[in-house]
Design a protein around this motif. Structure first.
Motif, PDB file in Angstrom:
ATOM      1  N   ARG A 101       0.870  -1.174   0.000  1.00 42.65           N
ATOM      2  CA  ARG A 101       0.000   0.000   0.000  1.00 42.65           C
ATOM      3  C   ARG A 101       0.903   1.218   0.000  1.00 42.65           C
ATOM      4  N   SER A 102       0.377   2.368  -0.389  1.00 40.55           N
ATOM      5  CA  SER A 102       1.237   3.547  -0.446  1.00 40.55           C
ATOM      6  C   SER A 102       0.521   4.785   0.086  1.00 40.55           C
ATOM      7  N   PHE A 103       1.306   5.706   0.586  1.00 39.27           N
ATOM      8  CA  PHE A 103       0.809   6.986   1.067  1.00 39.27           C
ATOM      9  C   PHE A 103       0.341   7.790  -0.142  1.00 39.27           C
ATOM     10  N   ASP A 104      -0.844   8.414  -0.010  1.00 37.65           N
ATOM     11  CA  ASP A 104      -1.365   9.224  -1.107  1.00 37.65           C
ATOM     12  C   ASP A 104      -2.034  10.458  -0.520  1.00 37.65           C
ATOM     13  N   LEU A 105      -1.477  11.615  -0.795  1.00 41.14           N
ATOM     14  CA  LEU A 105      -2.031  12.867  -0.291  1.00 41.14           C
ATOM     15  C   LEU A 105      -3.459  13.080  -0.790  1.00 41.14           C
ATOM     16  N   ARG A 106      -3.758  12.588  -1.987  1.00 43.47           N
ATOM     17  CA  ARG A 106      -5.124  12.725  -2.524  1.00 43.47           C
ATOM     18  C   ARG A 106      -6.135  11.938  -1.700  1.00 43.47           C
ATOM     19  N   ASP A 107      -5.700  10.839  -1.083  1.00 40.27           N
ATOM     20  CA  ASP A 107      -6.588  10.094  -0.188  1.00 40.27           C
ATOM     21  C   ASP A 107      -6.944  10.939   1.034  1.00 40.27           C
ATOM     22  N   ILE A 108      -5.956  11.644   1.557  1.00 43.91           N
ATOM     23  CA  ILE A 108      -6.199  12.511   2.715  1.00 43.91           C
ATOM     24  C   ILE A 108      -7.167  13.628   2.335  1.00 43.91           C
ATOM     25  N   ILE A 109      -7.004  14.177   1.146  1.00 41.99           N
ATOM     26  CA  ILE A 109      -7.914  15.227   0.677  1.00 41.99           C
ATOM     27  C   ILE A 109      -9.327  14.664   0.505  1.00 41.99           C
ATOM     28  N   ALA A 110      -9.437  13.457  -0.043  1.00 39.53           N
ATOM     29  CA  ALA A 110     -10.757  12.819  -0.197  1.00 39.53           C
ATOM     30  C   ALA A 110     -11.401  12.568   1.170  1.00 39.53           C
ATOM     31  N   ASN A 111     -10.586  12.139   2.142  1.00 42.83           N
ATOM     32  CA  ASN A 111     -11.105  11.960   3.502  1.00 42.83           C
ATOM     33  C   ASN A 111     -11.645  13.286   4.028  1.00 42.83           C
ATOM     34  N   LEU A 112     -10.885  14.342   3.833  1.00 43.16           N
ATOM     35  CA  LEU A 112     -11.284  15.673   4.304  1.00 43.16           C
ATOM     36  C   LEU A 112     -12.571  16.133   3.635  1.00 43.16           C
ATOM     37  N   VAL A 113     -12.726  15.867   2.355  1.00 46.29           N
ATOM     38  CA  VAL A 113     -13.955  16.234   1.652  1.00 46.29           C
ATOM     39  C   VAL A 113     -15.149  15.501   2.259  1.00 46.29           C
ATOM     40  N   GLY A 114     -14.993  14.216   2.544  1.00 46.62           N
ATOM     41  CA  GLY A 114     -16.068  13.453   3.193  1.00 46.62           C
ATOM     42  C   GLY A 114     -16.421  14.031   4.550  1.00 46.62           C
ATOM     43  N   ILE A 115     -15.411  14.409   5.319  1.00 48.72           N
ATOM     44  CA  ILE A 115     -15.620  14.999   6.644  1.00 48.72           C
ATOM     45  C   ILE A 115     -16.349  16.331   6.520  1.00 48.72           C
ATOM     46  N   LEU A 116     -15.914  17.177   5.577  1.00 50.70           N
ATOM     47  CA  LEU A 116     -16.539  18.487   5.395  1.00 50.70           C
ATOM     48  C   LEU A 116     -17.989  18.375   4.930  1.00 50.70           C
ATOM     49  N   ILE A 117     -18.274  17.421   4.065  1.00 53.60           N
ATOM     50  CA  ILE A 117     -19.663  17.205   3.636  1.00 53.60           C
ATOM     51  C   ILE A 117     -20.513  16.761   4.822  1.00 53.60           C
ATOM     52  N   ALA A 118     -19.967  15.884   5.666  1.00 55.57           N
ATOM     53  CA  ALA A 118     -20.700  15.449   6.859  1.00 55.57           C
ATOM     54  C   ALA A 118     -20.988  16.636   7.775  1.00 55.57           C
ATOM     55  N   ILE A 119     -20.003  17.496   7.995  1.00 60.45           N
ATOM     56  CA  ILE A 119     -20.191  18.674   8.853  1.00 60.45           C
ATOM     57  C   ILE A 119     -21.271  19.583   8.268  1.00 60.45           C
ATOM     58  N   PHE A 120     -21.208  19.813   6.962  1.00 63.70           N
ATOM     59  CA  PHE A 120     -22.204  20.650   6.307  1.00 63.70           C
ATOM     60  C   PHE A 120     -23.605  20.067   6.479  1.00 63.70           C
ATOM     61  N   LEU A 121     -23.755  18.769   6.232  1.00 60.11           N
ATOM     62  CA  LEU A 121     -25.079  18.143   6.335  1.00 60.11           C
ATOM     63  C   LEU A 121     -25.587  18.098   7.776  1.00 60.11           C
ATOM     64  N   ILE A 122     -24.700  17.885   8.729  1.00 54.98           N
ATOM     65  CA  ILE A 122     -25.100  17.920  10.145  1.00 54.98           C
ATOM     66  C   ILE A 122     -25.614  19.313  10.492  1.00 54.98           C
ATOM     67  N   ASN A 123     -24.876  20.334  10.109  1.00 51.72           N
ATOM     68  CA  ASN A 123     -25.307  21.707  10.380  1.00 51.72           C
ATOM     69  C   ASN A 123     -26.613  22.037   9.660  1.00 51.72           C
ATOM     70  N   PHE A 124     -26.749  21.587   8.424  1.00 50.27           N
ATOM     71  CA  PHE A 124     -27.976  21.819   7.655  1.00 50.27           C
ATOM     72  C   PHE A 124     -29.163  21.137   8.332  1.00 50.27           C
ATOM     73  N   TYR A 125     -28.980  19.885   8.731  1.00 45.66           N
ATOM     74  CA  TYR A 125     -30.050  19.139   9.404  1.00 45.66           C
ATOM     75  C   TYR A 125     -30.449  19.836  10.706  1.00 45.66           C
TER      76      TYR A 125
END
Length: 131
Positions: A101-125
Motif C-alpha cells: 500500500r502507499s501513502f497518497d495525499l489525494r486520499d487525505i484530501i478525499a477523507n477531508l472532503v467526506g468529513i466536510l460534507i458530513a459537517i455541512f449536512l449535520i449543520n444543515f439538518y
C-alpha cells in the motif's frame, strides 16, 4: 425520511458500537494487502477517492451522533479532528507497513472532503430542525 429519523434516535451506546465497528472496517480495508483487495473486487469500477470520502463521511456522522449531547461546535470539532487525524495515521501506516500500500495525499484530501460534507449536512439538518 423515517429511516434517517430512526437512525438519529438510537441509543448513544449503539452509535459508539457502530462508530467503532465502522472504524475497524476502515482500518482493515485500508491496511490489508493489495492482493487481497484484488481478489475481492466485484468488477464494478468505483473511484478510490469516492470510497475514501464515503468512509470518512460515515465515520464523522456516527461519531457525531455519539457525542451530540455535548456542545454542538465542540462535538463537531472533536469528531472532525479525530476523523482527519485517523485518516492521516492510516496513510502513514500504509507508507511504513509492507503490504504493498502507499501513502497518497489525494486520499487525505478525499477523507477531508467526506468529513466536510458530513459537517455541512449535520449543520444543515440541525438548522432545519431548529426552525
Amino acid at each position: 425520511m423515517p429511516i434517517i429519523k430512526n437512525l438519529l434516535e438510537l441509543n448513544k451506546n449503539w452509535y459508539l458500537f457502530l462508530a467503532v465497528l465502522w472504524l475497524f472496517c476502515i482500518t482493515v480495508a485500508s491496511l490489508v494487502s493489495v492482493e487481497i483487495v484484488k481478489e475481492v473486487e466485484s468488477g464494478i469500477e468505483v473511484s478510490d477517492k469516492l470510497v475514501h470520502g464515503i468512509f470518512y463521511f460515515v465515520n464523522t456522522v456516527l461519531f457525531y451522533c455519539y457525542y451530540k449531547k455535548i456542545n454542538l461546535k465542540r462535538a463537531i470539532s472533536k469528531v472532525s479532528l479525530f476523523s482527519f487525524a485517523y485518516g492521516i495515521i492510516i496513510e502513514l501506516l500504509q507508507y511504513v507497513l509492507p503490504y504493498e500500500r502507499s501513502f497518497d495525499l489525494r486520499d487525505i484530501i478525499a477523507n477531508l472532503v467526506g468529513i466536510l460534507i458530513a459537517i455541512f449536512l449535520i449543520n444543515f439538518y440541525l438548522a432545519r430542525r431548529l426552525r
